[in-house]
Every structure is written in structure tokens, then in C-alpha cells.
Design an enzyme around this catalytic site. Structure first.
Site, short mmCIF file in Angstrom:
data_model
loop_
_atom_site.label_atom_id
_atom_site.label_comp_id
_atom_site.label_asym_id
_atom_site.label_seq_id
_atom_site.Cartn_x
_atom_site.Cartn_y
_atom_site.Cartn_z
N LYS A 169 -2.45 -2.48 -2.45
CA LYS A 169 -1.00 -2.67 -2.29
C LYS A 169 -0.66 -4.15 -2.34
O LYS A 169 0.28 -4.57 -3.02
CB LYS A 169 -0.53 -2.03 -0.97
CG LYS A 169 -0.60 -0.50 -1.01
CD LYS A 169 -0.34 0.17 0.33
CE LYS A 169 -0.57 1.67 0.21
NZ LYS A 169 -0.36 2.44 1.45
N ASP A 205 7.78 3.56 2.99
CA ASP A 205 6.89 4.71 2.84
C ASP A 205 7.68 6.02 2.82
O ASP A 205 7.14 7.07 2.47
CB ASP A 205 5.90 4.77 4.02
CG ASP A 205 4.49 4.36 3.62
OD1 ASP A 205 4.14 4.50 2.44
OD2 ASP A 205 3.76 3.90 4.51
N GLN A 252 -0.17 1.50 7.73
CA GLN A 252 -1.15 2.29 6.99
C GLN A 252 -1.73 3.38 7.89
O GLN A 252 -2.12 3.13 9.03
CB GLN A 252 -2.28 1.37 6.45
CG GLN A 252 -3.30 2.06 5.57
CD GLN A 252 -2.68 2.59 4.25
OE1 GLN A 252 -1.74 2.02 3.72
NE2 GLN A 252 -3.24 3.66 3.73
N1 GUN Z 1 -2.39 6.89 4.11
C1 GUN Z 1 -2.57 7.69 3.05
N2 GUN Z 1 -1.51 7.62 2.21
C2 GUN Z 1 -0.64 6.75 2.78
C3 GUN Z 1 0.64 6.25 2.39
O1 GUN Z 1 1.22 6.61 1.36
N3 GUN Z 1 1.20 5.35 3.24
C4 GUN Z 1 0.60 4.97 4.39
N4 GUN Z 1 1.24 4.09 5.17
N5 GUN Z 1 -0.58 5.40 4.78
C5 GUN Z 1 -1.20 6.30 3.97
#
Ligand code: GUN
Length: 293
Positions: free
Chosen positions: A52, A119, A96
């Protein structure tokens, strides 16, 4: 069989975002800024967050990574979230997942300002999504929709079977594909761990979305010839011949299923790549304040 090439699409969309950032800057606008909170040292989460941050650099965004050890307190995380909510320099941020067991994910998600929830996990964004109102779409469902749209795969009137009912993938993608709209109007069945006869459903499907988190959940005998298969799983399996000692596979038995499909996403290089660009798209719209003003 044609591969739904997430890597190619992601590169294309990143170029489009980078062009838009350059255009914004030339008009005196600001650089979009994403922050990510990473707790502990879960190896997969570290890889995802690194991707990211790297993707932000590639499109010209600022990014801030906030790391805390796995024994961080709920109070400290809530404090960080409040600071990010009020920091005018931060357009959007994510926590996350998964989080260590002592942390209450629900309370932390509720603490995020919906306007900065890139998100799309906050109930306000989830609710707006379910009602078809402007919102940040959760990244993985948004990446799936964008993949279907860019490959021109029709969904109207099609039988879609979603396998897995998680809050972040299965539930939202089942809602999105059933809603009215260009990548919608499908007849959606949501299957899960208590579904009585999974194959009975998947065999009917024109489009299968597999999001279970377990290798070989979808085998060739469960797939109708010509089906479109979207594999959301990212599972590590031991492989002594691989340099890292493991390799990544999806939820679908790719070698045996792919010859039966019209389209299929590979793992890696499919949905995962599109998830990251969806987060960038949400961050860009957060910086332009297109949704919450
Ligand atoms: N863990 C697995 N997929 C995601 C996501 O799209 N966002 C976040 N914050 N954590 C995750």
C-alpha cells in the site's frame, strides 16, 4: 480461458491516478495523503501494508505508516485514530486487519471518521453502500467490480454465487452485485460454512466469487463450463522448492478449474492487485472531498 489480469489493470489504473494527481497539482491542489496503522508483526499484513505504501509512492501520494507493537493498548490506538481524524493533512487512513485478540476491532472501526474511512469498513459507509448512496466501497469488492467492468463481463441477469460471508468481502460483494447498475443486476446467492450443498449452488453459477481463505475450496467438479471465476483467497502453502519456503495460492484449484472457465483471476496477480488500487481510488476521492464534502 482468459486470465483476468489484475497486475495489468492495476498498472493501468495507477497511471490514470498519477495523471489525475499531476493535474490536481497543476491546478494548485494538494497531494493526497493516506495513513496506515499496522499493529504487530503478522507477516501477511506487513506485506500488504508495504504494498500500500509503495503504491502510494507510485502514483505520487504521500503516505504515513504508523507501527505499534502487538501489545499496544486499545486506548493508545483510539488516541491515534482521534489524532488522524482531526489531522487536516491526512485525507484517509486504514487500520490493517487482523488485529491481536486483546483489541476490539468493532470499537476501533466505529472511532474512525466515516469521511476518512477509505477502507469503507465503518457502518456508515457499509450502510450507504447497501442503500446505493455515495460512499467509500470496501477495497476488495471495489476491485472485483472494477475488474468485471474493465473486462466488459456482463452481470445483469446472471447467476452469481459468492462463497464466504465476511464483512470485508463476501457480504459487501453480494450486495453490490445484486444492486441496480452497470456492474450489478445479478441474481446473487451467498454461500458460507453452513451451506448444505455448496456444489449444487456453484454448478449453477455464471460467476463464482470465492472468498473463504482455504485452498482448493472450489474444485473443477463444482464449476459449470464457461463460468467466470473470481478467486479472492491469498493462502500461503509450504513449498520447499520455493525460495521463501512457501507459495501463494487462492481458494480455487486453479490448474484444474481454469481450463473450464471463460475468465479466471490468477493468484497472485489477480484480485489482490486490484484491492490496493481501490484503496488509492478511495484516497483520491477523499482528498477531493467528492463524497463527504
Ligand atoms: N486485511 C485484509 N484485507 C484488508 C483490507 O482491505 N483492509 C484492511 N485494513 N485490512 C485488511
Amino acid at each position: 480461458m482468459e486470465l483476468l489480469d489484475g497486475k495489468y489493470l492495476a498498472r493501468q489504473i495507477k497511471e490514470e491516478i498519477a495523471e489525475e494527481v499531476a493535474a490536481l497539482l497543476s491546478k494548485g491542489g494538494k497531494v493526497p495523503h493516506l495513513a496506515a496503522i499496522l499493529v504487530g508483526d503478522n507477516p501477511a499484513s506487513q506485506v500488504y501494508v508495504r504494498n500500500k505504501v509503495k503504491s502510494c509512492e507510485q502514483v505520487g501520494f504521500h503516505s504515513t505508516l504508523i507501527r505499534r507493537p502487538s501489545d499496544v493498548s486499545q486506548a493508545e490506538l483510539l488516541h491515534i485514530i482521534q489524532e488522524l481524524n482531526h489531522d487536516p493533512g491526512i485525507d484517509g487512513f486504514i487500520v490493517q486487519l487482523p488485529l491481536p485478540d486483546h483489541l476490539d476491532e468493532e470499537t476501533l472501526t466505529l472511532a474512525i471518521d466515516p469521511a476518512k474511512d477509505v477502507d469503507g469498513f465503518h457502518p456508515v459507509n457499509m450502510g450507504r453502500m447497501a442503500l446505493g448512496m455515495p460512499c467509500y466501497l470496501p477495497a476488495t469488492p471495489c476491485g472485483i467490480i472494477e475488474t468485471l467492468r474493465r473486462y466488459g463481463i456482463a452481470t445483469a441477469g446472471k447467476e452469481v454465487v459468492v462463497v464466504g460471508r465476511s464483512n470485508i468481502v463476501g457480504t459487501p460483494i453480494s450486495i453490490l452485485l445484486s444492486r441496480k447498475g452497470p456492474v450489478g443486476d445479478a441474481t446473487v446467492t451467498l454461500c458460507h460454512s453452513r451451506t448444505a450443498n455448496l456444489a449444487e449452488h456453484t454448478l449453477r453459477a455464471d460467476i463464482i466469487v470465492a472468498s473463504v481463505g482455504s485452498p482448493n475450496t472450489i474444485t473443477a467438479d463444482m464449476v459449470k463450463p464457461g463460468a467466470v471465476v473470481i478467486d479472492v483467497g491469498i493462502n500461503r502453502i509450504d513449498d520447499p522448492t520455493a525460495a521463501r519456503g512457501y507459495r501463494l495460492v487462492g481458494d480455487v484449484d486453479f490448474p484444474n478449474v481454469s481450463p473450464k472457465c471463460s475468465f479466471i483471476t490468477p493468484v497472485p496477480g489477480g484480485v489482490g492487485q486490484m484491492t490496493v488500487v481501490s484503496l488509492l481510488m478511495n484516497t483520491l476521492s477523499a482528498s477531493k472531498k467528492t463524497i463527504y464534502g
